[in-house]
Design a protein around this motif. Structure first.
Motif, PDB file in Angstrom:
ATOM      1  N   PRO A   1       6.019 -33.039  23.488  1.00  0.00           N
ATOM      2  CA  PRO A   1       5.683 -32.507  24.816  1.00  0.00           C
ATOM      3  C   PRO A   1       5.151 -31.077  24.746  1.00  0.00           C
ATOM      4  O   PRO A   1       5.559 -30.292  23.889  1.00  0.00           O
ATOM      5  CB  PRO A   1       7.030 -32.533  25.561  1.00  0.00           C
ATOM      6  N   VAL A   2       4.229 -30.766  25.635  1.00  0.00           N
ATOM      7  CA  VAL A   2       3.777 -29.382  25.773  1.00  0.00           C
ATOM      8  C   VAL A   2       4.982 -28.530  26.159  1.00  0.00           C
ATOM      9  O   VAL A   2       5.771 -28.895  27.042  1.00  0.00           O
ATOM     10  CB  VAL A   2       2.668 -29.275  26.847  1.00  0.00           C
ATOM     11  N   GLY A   3       5.137 -27.407  25.458  1.00  0.00           N
ATOM     12  CA  GLY A   3       6.275 -26.533  25.711  1.00  0.00           C
ATOM     13  C   GLY A   3       7.407 -26.696  24.717  1.00  0.00           C
ATOM     14  O   GLY A   3       8.283 -25.824  24.620  1.00  0.00           O
ATOM     15  N   SER A   4       7.412 -27.807  23.962  1.00  0.00           N
ATOM     16  CA  SER A   4       8.453 -28.000  22.954  1.00  0.00           C
ATOM     17  C   SER A   4       8.090 -27.235  21.682  1.00  0.00           C
ATOM     18  O   SER A   4       6.919 -27.012  21.390  1.00  0.00           O
ATOM     19  CB  SER A   4       8.654 -29.487  22.657  1.00  0.00           C
ATOM     20  N   SER A   5       9.113 -26.836  20.924  1.00  0.00           N
ATOM     21  CA  SER A   5       8.898 -25.999  19.730  1.00  0.00           C
ATOM     22  C   SER A   5       9.538 -26.627  18.506  1.00  0.00           C
ATOM     23  O   SER A   5      10.626 -27.227  18.598  1.00  0.00           O
ATOM     24  CB  SER A   5       9.480 -24.600  19.949  1.00  0.00           C
ATOM     25  N   TYR A   6       8.888 -26.446  17.364  1.00  0.00           N
ATOM     26  CA  TYR A   6       9.341 -27.030  16.105  1.00  0.00           C
ATOM     27  C   TYR A   6       9.038 -26.073  14.956  1.00  0.00           C
ATOM     28  O   TYR A   6       8.035 -25.349  14.992  1.00  0.00           O
ATOM     29  CB  TYR A   6       8.634 -28.367  15.840  1.00  0.00           C
ATOM     30  N   PRO A   7       9.853 -26.074  13.912  1.00  0.00           N
ATOM     31  CA  PRO A   7       9.510 -25.302  12.722  1.00  0.00           C
ATOM     32  C   PRO A   7       8.195 -25.807  12.126  1.00  0.00           C
ATOM     33  O   PRO A   7       7.872 -26.997  12.223  1.00  0.00           O
ATOM     34  CB  PRO A   7      10.681 -25.568  11.772  1.00  0.00           C
ATOM     35  N   ARG A   8       7.449 -24.927  11.515  1.00  0.00           N
ATOM     36  CA  ARG A   8       6.154 -25.297  10.933  1.00  0.00           C
ATOM     37  C   ARG A   8       6.299 -26.468   9.960  1.00  0.00           C
ATOM     38  O   ARG A   8       5.458 -27.370   9.939  1.00  0.00           O
ATOM     39  CB  ARG A   8       5.524 -24.089  10.232  1.00  0.00           C
ATOM     40  N   HIS A   9       7.359 -26.469   9.169  1.00  0.00           N
ATOM     41  CA  HIS A   9       7.504 -27.548   8.181  1.00  0.00           C
ATOM     42  C   HIS A   9       7.718 -28.903   8.854  1.00  0.00           C
ATOM     43  O   HIS A   9       7.314 -29.933   8.317  1.00  0.00           O
ATOM     44  CB  HIS A   9       8.634 -27.238   7.188  1.00  0.00           C
ATOM     45  N   GLU A  10       8.326 -28.909  10.054  1.00  0.00           N
ATOM     46  CA  GLU A  10       8.494 -30.179  10.761  1.00  0.00           C
ATOM     47  C   GLU A  10       7.149 -30.700  11.262  1.00  0.00           C
ATOM     48  O   GLU A  10       6.861 -31.903  11.186  1.00  0.00           O
ATOM     49  CB  GLU A  10       9.461 -30.012  11.936  1.00  0.00           C
ATOM     50  N   LEU A  11       6.308 -29.799  11.770  1.00  0.00           N
ATOM     51  CA  LEU A  11       4.981 -30.216  12.229  1.00  0.00           C
ATOM     52  C   LEU A  11       4.147 -30.726  11.061  1.00  0.00           C
ATOM     53  O   LEU A  11       3.399 -31.708  11.193  1.00  0.00           O
ATOM     54  CB  LEU A  11       4.277 -29.044  12.925  1.00  0.00           C
ATOM     55  N   LEU A  12       4.291 -30.080   9.910  1.00  0.00           N
ATOM     56  CA  LEU A  12       3.555 -30.519   8.736  1.00  0.00           C
ATOM     57  C   LEU A  12       4.004 -31.909   8.308  1.00  0.00           C
ATOM     58  O   LEU A  12       3.174 -32.772   7.984  1.00  0.00           O
ATOM     59  CB  LEU A  12       3.766 -29.517   7.594  1.00  0.00           C
ATOM     60  N   ARG A  13       5.300 -32.157   8.328  1.00  0.00           N
ATOM     61  CA  ARG A  13       5.810 -33.482   7.963  1.00  0.00           C
ATOM     62  C   ARG A  13       5.291 -34.556   8.925  1.00  0.00           C
ATOM     63  O   ARG A  13       4.832 -35.614   8.495  1.00  0.00           O
ATOM     64  CB  ARG A  13       7.334 -33.488   7.949  1.00  0.00           C
ATOM     65  N   LEU A  14       5.356 -34.276  10.226  1.00  0.00           N
ATOM     66  CA  LEU A  14       4.918 -35.267  11.214  1.00  0.00           C
ATOM     67  C   LEU A  14       3.416 -35.525  11.115  1.00  0.00           C
ATOM     68  O   LEU A  14       2.967 -36.653  11.312  1.00  0.00           O
ATOM     69  CB  LEU A  14       5.285 -34.812  12.626  1.00  0.00           C
TER      70      LEU A  14
ATOM     71  N   PRO B   1       7.683 -21.469   6.585  1.00  0.00           N
ATOM     72  CA  PRO B   1       7.873 -22.875   6.973  1.00  0.00           C
ATOM     73  C   PRO B   1       8.853 -23.025   8.129  1.00  0.00           C
ATOM     74  O   PRO B   1       8.861 -24.060   8.806  1.00  0.00           O
ATOM     75  CB  PRO B   1       8.433 -23.513   5.699  1.00  0.00           C
ATOM     76  N   ASN B   2       9.664 -21.997   8.360  1.00  0.00           N
ATOM     77  CA  ASN B   2      10.682 -22.085   9.406  1.00  0.00           C
ATOM     78  C   ASN B   2      10.256 -21.446  10.720  1.00  0.00           C
ATOM     79  O   ASN B   2      11.001 -21.487  11.703  1.00  0.00           O
ATOM     80  CB  ASN B   2      11.974 -21.429   8.916  1.00  0.00           C
ATOM     81  N   GLU B   3       9.064 -20.845  10.761  1.00  0.00           N
ATOM     82  CA  GLU B   3       8.589 -20.245  12.004  1.00  0.00           C
ATOM     83  C   GLU B   3       8.447 -21.306  13.083  1.00  0.00           C
ATOM     84  O   GLU B   3       7.824 -22.360  12.867  1.00  0.00           O
ATOM     85  CB  GLU B   3       7.249 -19.553  11.779  1.00  0.00           C
ATOM     86  N   LYS B   4       9.003 -21.019  14.257  1.00  0.00           N
ATOM     87  CA  LYS B   4       8.912 -21.973  15.360  1.00  0.00           C
ATOM     88  C   LYS B   4       7.521 -21.906  15.986  1.00  0.00           C
ATOM     89  O   LYS B   4       7.022 -20.831  16.307  1.00  0.00           O
ATOM     90  CB  LYS B   4       9.978 -21.668  16.413  1.00  0.00           C
ATOM     91  N   ILE B   5       6.924 -23.069  16.156  1.00  0.00           N
ATOM     92  CA  ILE B   5       5.598 -23.186  16.771  1.00  0.00           C
ATOM     93  C   ILE B   5       5.742 -24.010  18.054  1.00  0.00           C
ATOM     94  O   ILE B   5       6.310 -25.106  18.033  1.00  0.00           O
ATOM     95  CB  ILE B   5       4.598 -23.854  15.817  1.00  0.00           C
ATOM     96  N   THR B   6       5.233 -23.471  19.149  1.00  0.00           N
ATOM     97  CA  THR B   6       5.319 -24.155  20.435  1.00  0.00           C
ATOM     98  C   THR B   6       4.037 -24.931  20.708  1.00  0.00           C
ATOM     99  O   THR B   6       2.928 -24.408  20.552  1.00  0.00           O
ATOM    100  CB  THR B   6       5.553 -23.137  21.571  1.00  0.00           C
ATOM    101  N   ILE B   7       4.190 -26.187  21.086  1.00  0.00           N
ATOM    102  CA  ILE B   7       3.041 -27.031  21.454  1.00  0.00           C
ATOM    103  C   ILE B   7       2.502 -26.548  22.800  1.00  0.00           C
ATOM    104  O   ILE B   7       3.256 -26.374  23.766  1.00  0.00           O
ATOM    105  CB  ILE B   7       3.464 -28.507  21.559  1.00  0.00           C
ATOM    106  N   THR B   8       1.180 -26.318  22.851  1.00  0.00           N
ATOM    107  CA  THR B   8       0.553 -25.836  24.084  1.00  0.00           C
ATOM    108  C   THR B   8      -0.523 -26.811  24.556  1.00  0.00           C
ATOM    109  O   THR B   8      -0.855 -27.782  23.857  1.00  0.00           O
ATOM    110  CB  THR B   8      -0.098 -24.452  23.863  1.00  0.00           C
TER     111      THR B   8
END
Length: 274
Positions: free
Chosen positions: A94-107, A72-79
């Motif tokens: 934004p493209v190029g920004s990175s977030y932990p997987r759990h943050e993307l799941l929440r959003l 859940p903490n792996e950083k994922i970069t938006i492409t």
């Protein structure tokens, strides 16, 4: 004989008139209201009609992501691959920004962030197509036999299901603590980095901020092909009730329908206790 027939007609008229009045007057094109505790169908309307489900899709996205037990903490970069090229919807990630997987799941769950959902599918082992295959396998596993998934965001109108199938989806989603928490988060902020300020998000379902509701799982959806959709599991009169509303014709109709269902169930419960 004529008197007996007349009596039957009178009874039929009054019985059905009372029944017609004793319903939640749902405006959405299709609906299912289901007691998850005893598996009793409380109300249904066009429940077996196959329809586009828009971002309700993201509940399946969340289940498949969590089933994979990825960090859940792996950083994922938006492409660029996550940018919506089908409906050209906007995103605040934004493209190029990175977030932990759990943050993307929440959003994806609370605010229906499409780039977040696309990134979750893209970074699944085997990539997006493997993710979509897993979505359809999961659907069959939980009994969604009239459903089909083609992407992780729900932007493609090829994501279809019935209201009856979606009741199964919501019930299954309720078994995941992360989905219960993330889908009912009322507001949340994330930082895209690059010295940008915090991005503030609010839940797309205003009912999670309503103190009169006890909501366990929530997801909204909208596409022009699907109309406005809403699915929830909520505690109503002490019972876990699943509500599925598809293709609501007005901006506020799905919320109005949900409130009508709640009031209807509470009213019937009151009559049984009287």
């Amino acid at each position: 004989m004529k008197q007996a027939i007349l009596l039957i007609c009178v009874i039929f008229f009054y019985t059905h008139s009372a029944f017609a009045k004793n319903n939640p007057d749902i405006k959405s094109q299709a609906a299912m209201v289901f007691n998850a505790q005893n598996a009793r169908i409380i109300y249904d309307k066009n429940a077996d009609k196959v329809m586009p489900i828009a971002s309700i899709t993201k509940l399946m996205t969340a289940m498949v992501t969590l089933d994979a037990r990825l960090s859940p903490n792996e950083k994922i970069t938006i492409t660029q691959a996550d940018v919506d090229k089908l409906k050209h919807t906007s995103s605040r990630l934004p493209v190029g920004s990175s977030y932990p997987r759990h943050e993307l799941l929440r959003l994806a769950l609370m605010s229906s962030e499409n780039r977040a959902a696309a990134a979750l599918g893209r970074t699944y082992p085997g990539g997006t197509q493997a993710f979509v295959n897993a979505m359809n396998q999961k659907a069959r596993k939980i009994g969604m036999m009239n459903s089909r998934f083609v992407d992780s965001s729900g932007l493609n109108s090829g994501n279809v299901a019935t209201a009856r199938d979606l009741a199964k989806l919501v019930t299954a989603s309720n078994n995941y603590a992360a989905i219960r928490e993330f889908s009912t988060t009322s507001q949340h902020s994330v930082s895209p980095g690059n010295k940008r300020g915090q991005l503030q998000y609010v839940n797309s379902n205003s009912l999670v901020r309503n103190q009169g509701w006890e909501i366990d799982v929530s997801k909204t959806g909208y596409l022009s092909e699907a109309g406005r959709c809403l699915v929830m599991q909520a505690n109503i009169s002490g019972q876990p009730v699943v509500i599925v509303l598809l293709n609501s014709w007005g901006k506020n109709t799905r919320i109005g329908d949900a409130n009508r269902v709640k009031k209807w169930i509470e009213s019937n419960q009151g009559r049984r206790q009287a």
